[in-house]
Structures are given as structure tokens and as C-alpha cells.
Scaffold this active site. Structure first.
Site, PDB file in Angstrom:
ATOM      1  N   ASP A 153      54.232  47.252  56.266  1.00  0.00           N
ATOM      2  CA  ASP A 153      54.568  46.039  55.515  1.00  0.00           C
ATOM      3  C   ASP A 153      53.387  45.663  54.633  1.00  0.00           C
ATOM      4  OD1 ASP A 153      57.097  43.872  56.214  1.00  0.00           O
ATOM      5  OD2 ASP A 153      55.512  43.197  54.841  1.00  0.00           O
TER       6      ASP A 153
ATOM      7  N   ASP B 114      51.545  48.745  50.270  1.00  0.00           N
ATOM      8  CA  ASP B 114      52.480  48.322  49.236  1.00  0.00           C
ATOM      9  C   ASP B 114      53.296  49.567  48.882  1.00  0.00           C
ATOM     10  OD1 ASP B 114      53.807  47.716  46.893  1.00  0.00           O
ATOM     11  OD2 ASP B 114      52.094  46.666  45.994  1.00  0.00           O
ATOM     12  N   VAL B 115      54.595  49.509  49.118  1.00  0.00           N
ATOM     13  CA  VAL B 115      55.417  50.715  48.949  1.00  0.00           C
ATOM     14  C   VAL B 115      55.648  51.088  47.482  1.00  0.00           C
ATOM     15  CG1 VAL B 115      56.582  50.697  51.183  1.00  0.00           C
ATOM     16  CG2 VAL B 115      57.526  49.343  49.291  1.00  0.00           C
TER      17      VAL B 115
ATOM     18  N   ASN C 225      63.179  50.614  53.595  1.00  0.00           N
ATOM     19  CA  ASN C 225      63.942  49.361  53.666  1.00  0.00           C
ATOM     20  C   ASN C 225      63.304  48.191  52.926  1.00  0.00           C
ATOM     21  OD1 ASN C 225      65.684  47.286  55.210  1.00  0.00           O
ATOM     22  ND2 ASN C 225      63.590  46.808  55.868  1.00  0.00           N
TER      23      ASN C 225
ATOM     24  N   TYR D  81      69.052  43.411  40.527  1.00  0.00           N
ATOM     25  CA  TYR D  81      69.161  43.781  41.944  1.00  0.00           C
ATOM     26  C   TYR D  81      70.255  44.836  42.152  1.00  0.00           C
ATOM     27  CZ  TYR D  81      69.371  43.024  47.030  1.00  0.00           C
ATOM     28  OH  TYR D  81      69.345  43.181  48.393  1.00  0.00           O
TER      29      TYR D  81
ATOM     30  N   LYS E  30      69.849  48.779  43.475  1.00  0.00           N
ATOM     31  CA  LYS E  30      70.511  49.278  44.690  1.00  0.00           C
ATOM     32  C   LYS E  30      71.481  50.403  44.359  1.00  0.00           C
ATOM     33  CE  LYS E  30      68.413  46.556  47.596  1.00  0.00           C
ATOM     34  NZ  LYS E  30      67.434  47.131  48.546  1.00  0.00           N
TER      35      LYS E  30
ATOM     36  N   THR F  77      68.725  36.769  57.125  1.00  0.00           N
ATOM     37  CA  THR F  77      67.286  37.079  57.179  1.00  0.00           C
ATOM     38  C   THR F  77      66.547  36.103  56.252  1.00  0.00           C
ATOM     39  OG1 THR F  77      67.251  38.530  55.249  1.00  0.00           O
ATOM     40  CG2 THR F  77      67.826  39.552  57.367  1.00  0.00           C
TER      41      THR F  77
HETATM   42  P1  NAI Z   1      63.053  40.247  54.306  1.00  0.00           P
HETATM   43  O1  NAI Z   1      62.519  39.506  53.130  1.00  0.00           O
HETATM   44  O2  NAI Z   1      63.372  39.501  55.555  1.00  0.00           O
HETATM   45  O3  NAI Z   1      62.075  41.457  54.672  1.00  0.00           O
HETATM   46  C1  NAI Z   1      61.562  42.307  53.691  1.00  0.00           C
HETATM   47  C2  NAI Z   1      60.194  42.805  54.122  1.00  0.00           C
HETATM   48  O4  NAI Z   1      59.717  43.724  53.121  1.00  0.00           O
HETATM   49  C3  NAI Z   1      59.151  41.695  54.235  1.00  0.00           C
HETATM   50  O5  NAI Z   1      58.475  41.788  55.480  1.00  0.00           O
HETATM   51  C4  NAI Z   1      58.210  41.953  53.064  1.00  0.00           C
HETATM   52  O6  NAI Z   1      56.855  41.582  53.319  1.00  0.00           O
HETATM   53  C5  NAI Z   1      58.347  43.460  52.890  1.00  0.00           C
HETATM   54  N1  NAI Z   1      57.982  43.899  51.536  1.00  0.00           N
HETATM   55  C6  NAI Z   1      58.372  43.344  50.357  1.00  0.00           C
HETATM   56  N2  NAI Z   1      57.801  43.993  49.335  1.00  0.00           N
HETATM   57  C7  NAI Z   1      57.038  44.976  49.873  1.00  0.00           C
HETATM   58  C8  NAI Z   1      56.192  45.972  49.318  1.00  0.00           C
HETATM   59  N3  NAI Z   1      56.008  46.084  47.997  1.00  0.00           N
HETATM   60  N4  NAI Z   1      55.561  46.835  50.160  1.00  0.00           N
HETATM   61  C9  NAI Z   1      55.731  46.724  51.501  1.00  0.00           C
HETATM   62  N5  NAI Z   1      56.508  45.799  52.085  1.00  0.00           N
HETATM   63  C10 NAI Z   1      57.148  44.922  51.280  1.00  0.00           C
HETATM   64  O7  NAI Z   1      64.352  41.017  53.751  1.00  0.00           O
HETATM   65  P2  NAI Z   1      65.641  41.634  54.483  1.00  0.00           P
HETATM   66  O8  NAI Z   1      66.759  40.720  54.250  1.00  0.00           O
HETATM   67  O9  NAI Z   1      65.323  42.111  55.832  1.00  0.00           O
HETATM   68  O10 NAI Z   1      65.891  42.879  53.499  1.00  0.00           O
HETATM   69  C11 NAI Z   1      65.538  44.201  53.824  1.00  0.00           C
HETATM   70  C12 NAI Z   1      66.253  45.118  52.849  1.00  0.00           C
HETATM   71  O11 NAI Z   1      67.667  44.912  52.953  1.00  0.00           O
HETATM   72  C13 NAI Z   1      65.898  44.868  51.385  1.00  0.00           C
HETATM   73  O12 NAI Z   1      65.816  46.120  50.717  1.00  0.00           O
HETATM   74  C14 NAI Z   1      67.081  44.064  50.873  1.00  0.00           C
HETATM   75  O13 NAI Z   1      67.264  44.223  49.488  1.00  0.00           O
HETATM   76  C15 NAI Z   1      68.212  44.690  51.673  1.00  0.00           C
HETATM   77  N6  NAI Z   1      69.413  43.879  51.813  1.00  0.00           N
HETATM   78  C16 NAI Z   1      69.360  42.642  52.368  1.00  0.00           C
HETATM   79  C17 NAI Z   1      70.518  41.888  52.487  1.00  0.00           C
HETATM   80  C18 NAI Z   1      70.510  40.514  53.061  1.00  0.00           C
HETATM   81  O14 NAI Z   1      71.516  39.813  52.930  1.00  0.00           O
HETATM   82  N7  NAI Z   1      69.449  40.067  53.718  1.00  0.00           N
HETATM   83  C19 NAI Z   1      71.815  42.410  52.041  1.00  0.00           C
HETATM   84  C20 NAI Z   1      71.765  43.759  51.510  1.00  0.00           C
HETATM   85  C21 NAI Z   1      70.597  44.456  51.407  1.00  0.00           C
END
Ligand code: NAI
Length: 250
Positions: A38, A59-60, A86, A154, A158, A189
Site C-alpha cells: 500500500d 506506489d503502484v 487491486n 474511471y 476499468k 468501503t
Molecule cells: P479503498 O480506497 O478502500 O482502498 C484502496 C487502497 O489502495 C487504499 O489503501 C489506498 O491507500 C491504496 N492505493 C491507492 N493508490 C495507491 C497507489 N498509487 N499505490 C499503492 N496503493 C494505493 O478502495 P476499495 O473500494 O477497496 O477499492 C479497491 C479496488 O476496487 C479499486 O481498484 C476500486 O476501483 C475497485 N472497485 C471498488 C468498488 C467499490 O464500490 N468500492 C466497486 C468496483 C471496483
């Protein structure tokens, strides 16, 4: 719980929160050695401690950091069996094509799409050496259907994840490497909560379109990721796996 991932080494990006965190816990419960990646040090470190795994702050979107994180996983645990790519960010508040500026567009592509390209690029050589591996890339239901809420940067990012997963799944199938895209529907989330806190009506509008009548909990997505990571999905690759409460089927 059955230990379908016993002894497997799994890298999870965005493991500090939401879907990534729930998946880290699920993978650990199924016996995997989990590498939690992360950008956010505090949450990532906490997640790793909780699952008895390794934390890597990265940073990914940074090519050197992504290359190094897989090398560290292999150096620490001896193999790389699973990568759950993810990490992602939500779109700008108004992500209509008439509003979204080029910088905002580029940032979303970089974090949501380029990161997956980098993760696949540097995970695959390790998996080729082993002759096996499972890659799961997080896309979204908006990759397969339009959203009335208008999320142009977005959705495009995706959609790219879907196409890339399909392409790689076909290309590396004969080397024992499976690549699948996971498409969650709206999940409860921090990412979603922040979006809806800014625009509560948006949550209500979204809910109406979900046949199951609720948002997913992160654990429900993690269960699907664990299936895709495990040998239970051994005949699935280049696949789009929707876990969306029926939203795309309605
Ligand atoms: P979240 O915001 O709860 O978690 C995302 C995590 O990624 C955070 O811990 C953040 O620090 C980390 N992150 C962000 N940019 C980063 C980077 N450049 N390098 C390393 N880490 C980084 O988000 P959530 O909801 O768990 O989303 C996870 C994935 O699921 C994302 O790709 C999101 O687009 C996708 N998604 C989420 C949905 C939702 O409704 N929550 C629906 C569909 C897809």
C-alpha cells in the site's frame, strides 16, 4: 475454513483498506503467505501485522517500486503464486467528459490502469519461472455497462483492465498462468463511502439499480478473489468475473 491457498505466496496491492484488506484476511485464513502493498504506510503496516504477513510500502504507479516489490516477495518467501492487482482510486467528483480535465483523466488512468500493466509486467516473469500463477486484476461493473452517474475516466480505466486481463489470460495460458478480471458492484468501503458522503443522492440512485437491494461487503468480494486465486478456478482464465448483486444483468 478450508486452506485452499496453503503455502501460496500472494501479493495484494491496496491491502490497507476495503477490498484489499478483506482479501488479505481471507487469503491468510486460507493459508497463504500475504505480502501487503500500500501507498499508505499506517494502514498497510496494520494490515500486514493483522495477517502475519509482510508490508511493502509502494506506489503502484512507480515502475521501480513495482519491480522491487515482487522481487522482495520472492526473496522473502521463495515464490510468487498469486498477485491481486487491486489498488485504485475513485474518479473526480464530476467525471463527465464535458468536465473532466486532462490531468484528472491521466491520473485515473495511471493509478487504475497503468499500475495493473506494471504489476502484470513484473509478476509474470516470476510465474513463468515457476510454470504457474494466478493473477486477479480489479476492474469494476462500470467496465461492462454505462453508469448514469457518468464516470468517464474511471470507466475507461476499468475497461482497459478488462481488455488487458483477457489479452494476458490468452497469451500466457499455455505457461500455466491464469489471468482474470474481477468486476465488483458497489462495495461498502472507504472509497465508496467518500463518494457517497459528497453526494448522498447518488447512493440512493445507485441502490435502486441493484437487484439484491444492497451494497456488497468487502468480505463478499474477497471470497470471490480467493476462488479465483485457488485451484478451484483452475479452468478459468481470460475471464470477466462479475460480483455485482445483479446490477449488470438487470
Ligand atoms: P479503498 O480506497 O478502500 O482502498 C484502496 C487502497 O489502495 C487504499 O489503501 C489506498 O491507500 C491504496 N492505493 C491507492 N493508490 C495507491 C497507489 N498509487 N499505490 C499503492 N496503493 C494505493 O478502495 P476499495 O473500494 O477497496 O477499492 C479497491 C479496488 O476496487 C479499486 O481498484 C476500486 O476501483 C475497485 N472497485 C471498488 C468498488 C467499490 O464500490 N468500492 C466497486 C468496483 C471496483
Amino acid at each position: 475454513m478450508t486452506k485452499r491457498l496453503d503455502g501460496r505466496v500472494a501479493v495484494i496491492t491496496g491491502a490497507g483498506s476495503g477490498i484489499g484488506l478483506a482479501t488479505a484476511k481471507r487469503f491468510a485464513a486460507e493459508g497463504a503467505k500475504v505480502v501487503c502493498v500500500d501507498l499508505d504506510e499506517e494502514s498497510g503496516r496494520k494490515a500486514a501485522a493483522e495477517v502475519g504477513g509482510l508490508f511493502i510500502q509502494a506506489d503502484v504507479t512507480d515502475e521501480d517500486a513495482v519491480r522491487a516489490m515482487y522481487q522482495t516477495a520472492v526473496d522473502t518467501y521463495g515464490s510468487l503464486d498469486i498477485t491481486f492487482n487491486n489498488a485504485g482510486i475513485s474518479p473526480p467528483d464530476d467525471d463527465s467528459i464535458l468536465v473532466t480535465g486532462l490531468d484528472a483523466w491521466k491520473r485515473v488512468q495511471e493509478v487504475n490502469l497503468t499500475s495493473v500493466y506494471l504489476c502484470c509486467k513484473y509478476a509474470i516473469p516470476h510465474m513463468q519461472r515457476q510454470g504457474k500463477g494466478s493473477i486477479i486484476n480489479t476492474a469494476s461493473f462500470v467496465a461492462v455497462m454505462g453508469a448514469a452517474t457518468s464516470q468517464i475516466s474511471y470507466s475507461a480505466s476499468k475497461g482497459g483492465v478488462l481488455a488487458m486481463s483477457r489479452e494476458l489470460g490468452v497469451q500466457f495460458a499455455r505457461e500455466g498462468i491464469r489471468v482474470n478480471a474481477l468486476c465488483p458492484g458497489p462495495v461498502n468501503t472507504p472509497l465508496l463511502q467518500e463518494l457517497f458522503a459528497k453526494d448522498p443522492e447518488r447512493a440512493a440512485r445507485r441502490l435502486v439499480h441493484i437487484p439484491l437491494g444492497r451494497f456488497a461487503e468487502p468480505e463478499e468480494i474477497a471470497a470471490a478473489v480467493a476462488f479465483l486465486a485457488s485451484d478451484d478456478s483452475s479452468f478459468m482464465t481470460a475471464n470477466t468475473f462479475l460480483v455485482d448483486g445483479g446490477i449488470s444483468g438487470a
